[in-house]
Write an enzyme that holds these catalytic residues in place. Structure first.
Site, short mmCIF file in Angstrom:
data_model
loop_
_atom_site.label_atom_id
_atom_site.label_comp_id
_atom_site.label_asym_id
_atom_site.label_seq_id
_atom_site.Cartn_x
_atom_site.Cartn_y
_atom_site.Cartn_z
CD GLU A 35 31.64 48.42 72.32
OE1 GLU A 35 30.85 48.30 71.38
OE2 GLU A 35 32.66 47.72 72.43
CG HIS A 86 23.31 38.31 101.09
ND1 HIS A 86 23.04 38.01 102.42
CD2 HIS A 86 22.10 38.33 100.46
CE1 HIS A 86 21.73 37.84 102.57
NE2 HIS A 86 21.14 38.02 101.40
CE LYS A 105 39.54 45.97 68.70
NZ LYS A 105 38.59 46.16 67.61
O1 PA5 Z 1 29.36 46.59 69.31
C1 PA5 Z 1 30.38 46.52 68.66
O2 PA5 Z 1 30.50 47.06 67.55
C2 PA5 Z 1 31.56 45.74 69.17
O3 PA5 Z 1 31.34 45.28 70.47
C3 PA5 Z 1 31.84 44.56 68.29
O4 PA5 Z 1 30.69 43.75 68.22
C4 PA5 Z 1 33.02 43.75 68.79
O5 PA5 Z 1 34.14 44.56 68.92
C5 PA5 Z 1 33.32 42.61 67.82
O6 PA5 Z 1 33.59 43.11 66.55
P1 PA5 Z 1 33.51 42.18 65.28
O7 PA5 Z 1 32.10 41.72 65.13
O8 PA5 Z 1 33.95 43.07 64.15
O9 PA5 Z 1 34.45 41.03 65.49
#
Ligand code: PA5
Length: 434
Positions: free
Chosen positions: A288, A309, A423
């Site tokens: 990310e 393996h 989303k």
């Molecule tokens: O690292 C991030 O920002 C994302 O992976 C969020 O943690 C994830 O999308 C969950 O978001 P939220 O904590 O708003 O539910």
């Protein structure tokens, strides 16, 4: 202290690495003086120093309360809102805790929900919760993420039906933003105990906030030691300005140079299955953070020797577009002797007197030699053992290196605009009101 070994990086001379030294020095400067992209999300940088005793005491006493009343604690969250906690808990807890509650501690069994939309998974969890005493920790920074919101609505109802609305409140803890989002509103209306995720810490950098600390404390592990490890690593990385002395600069630069030379995939490897979720956390942190603007190493992982393996053939002889980073754990926690067998029908007597850990480290060495022969660059993080302190060091090391990696690529390592695409489509298809 964790060490970094890049002697098997294979591609670059010392001179070529030196040529890039200024590049990583600039990234380091940007990070330390907080002048780089996304600098409003650098709260994680100082967390190990700034987390105060009052907060730790509040987390610990909440954890103790949940422990007293629960056989199971369900952590509801997705991405950065659960992976860090799970990474640390699974690394430390008995691998078969679900089968032996008498194991290393008497803490509740921590399990996870809201990280997928599987109806079967939810249904099976409800079946378990019908017959166990449990509590819920619901975590969402935005407070609006669909997966944990659906799971929480269902589990909250189950909890209220089972214990009654008033008693259920004692069993639900919310971790969310200090002011905004549906979860904050709901927690205020219901009167749940609530912990705040700081504004300037993004989900995937939040392990050392209540997001990680509460579930880890509930699972019975020492959150002060986790923070102490992170603090040690922070002090080291901030004190050592030069490439030669700074392992995060070395790791970030080597990854970047390998990437620029066609090694587009990083395979994070451990020889200990307890670290499988640590690798999941690493995948999210780097995926990310770096994967944007058409750039970024693809982070993936494997557990050896298991995956030798399955993936081993590809790694040895497939397309040469990957490098390995090995989490090399030096000591096991327990020992299991290899029994003597006079008949030696299985031919294993040559291993007598060797520990399983030693055999595992030898497998690591043999694999490294083979993969290096196969032209797979090998980076190695040498970790004395898996405990809270070393995990704290690793967490901070990877967060720091990841931020440097983002700056080397000239991207913002703290946003995730691409996550919105699926989303939007899902909401449109489901007919969510605007
Ligand atoms: O690292 C991030 O920002 C994302 O992976 C969020 O943690 C994830 O999308 C969950 O978001 P939220 O904590 O708003 O539910």
């Amino acid at each position: 202290m964790i060490r970094f070994d890049y002697s098997n990086q294979l591609l670059f001379t010392d001179g070529q690495i030196r040529e890039q030294e200024q590049h990583v020095a600039n990234a380091y400067q940007q990070l330390c003086d907080k002048s780089g992209k996304g600098n409003d999300f650098l709260g994680w940088l100082d967390l190990p120093e700034e987390t105060d005793e009052a907060l730790l005491n509040q987390i610990q006493s909440c954890a103790n309360r949940l422990e007293r009343q629960s056989e199971i604690v369900v952590v509801i969250g997705i991405g950065g809102s659960y992976l860090g906690a799970r990474a640390v808990i699974e690394a430390l807890q008995h691998s078969y805790k679900g089968f032996c509650p008498f194991s290393d501690n008497h803490a509740p069994f921590v399990t996870y929900s809201g990280n997928n939309i599987s109806e079967d998974n939810l249904c099976e969890l409800l079946e378990v919760l019908d017959n166990k005493d449990y509590s819920l920790i619901v975590i969402s920074k935005s407070g609006t993420t669909t997966e944990p919101a659906i799971a929480f609505r269902i589990l909250k109802k189950h909890c209220e039906d089972k214990y009654g609305k008033e008693w259920a409140k004692q069993r639900i803890v919310a971790i969310t933003d200090k002011a905004r989002g549906a979860l904050k509103k709901l927690a205020d209306v219901e009167g749940y105990e609530t912990f705040v995720i700081p504004d300037n810490v993004g989900g995937r950098y939040s392990v050392l906030t209540p997001v990680g600390l509460l579930p880890i404390a509930v699972a019975g592990f020492d959150i002060r030691q986790l923070i102490a490890g992170a603090r040690t690593m922070r002090q080291e990385l901030l004190a050592q300005h030069k490439l030669d002395d700074n392992i995060a600069q070395q790791y970030a630069l080597l990854r970047y140079m390998l990437y620029k030379n066609g090694k587009k995939i990083e395979l994070m490897v451990s020889y200990n299955p307890k670290l499988a979720f640590f690798i999941e956390w690493y995948k999210q942190l780097f995926g990310e953070s770096e994967g944007k603007e058409g750039k970024g190493i693809f982070p993936t992982g494997a557990t050896f020797s298991t995956d030798l393996h399955s993936l081993g053939q590809y790694i040895q002889e497939g397309e040469r577009h990957l490098f390995e980073t090995v989490l090399s754990i030096q000591q096991s926690r327990f020992q299991v002797p290899i029994p003597e067998d006079k008949d030696n029908l299985d031919g294993l007597n040559y291993l007598l007197g060797k520990s399983i850990q030693n055999i595992n480290l030898t497998a690591e060495e043999g694999t490294r030699m083979a993969h290096v022969d196969g032209q797979v660059p090998n980076l190695r993080l040498i970790v004395p053992k898996v405990d809270e302190n070393n995990l704290g060091q690793l967490v901070y090391f990877f967060e720091f290196s990841c931020a440097l990696g983002g700056y080397l690529l000239d991207i913002n390592p703290f946003d995730q605009p691409g996550v919105e695409a699926y989303k939007k489509n899902m909401f449109r298809l489901l007919g969510k009101p605007q």
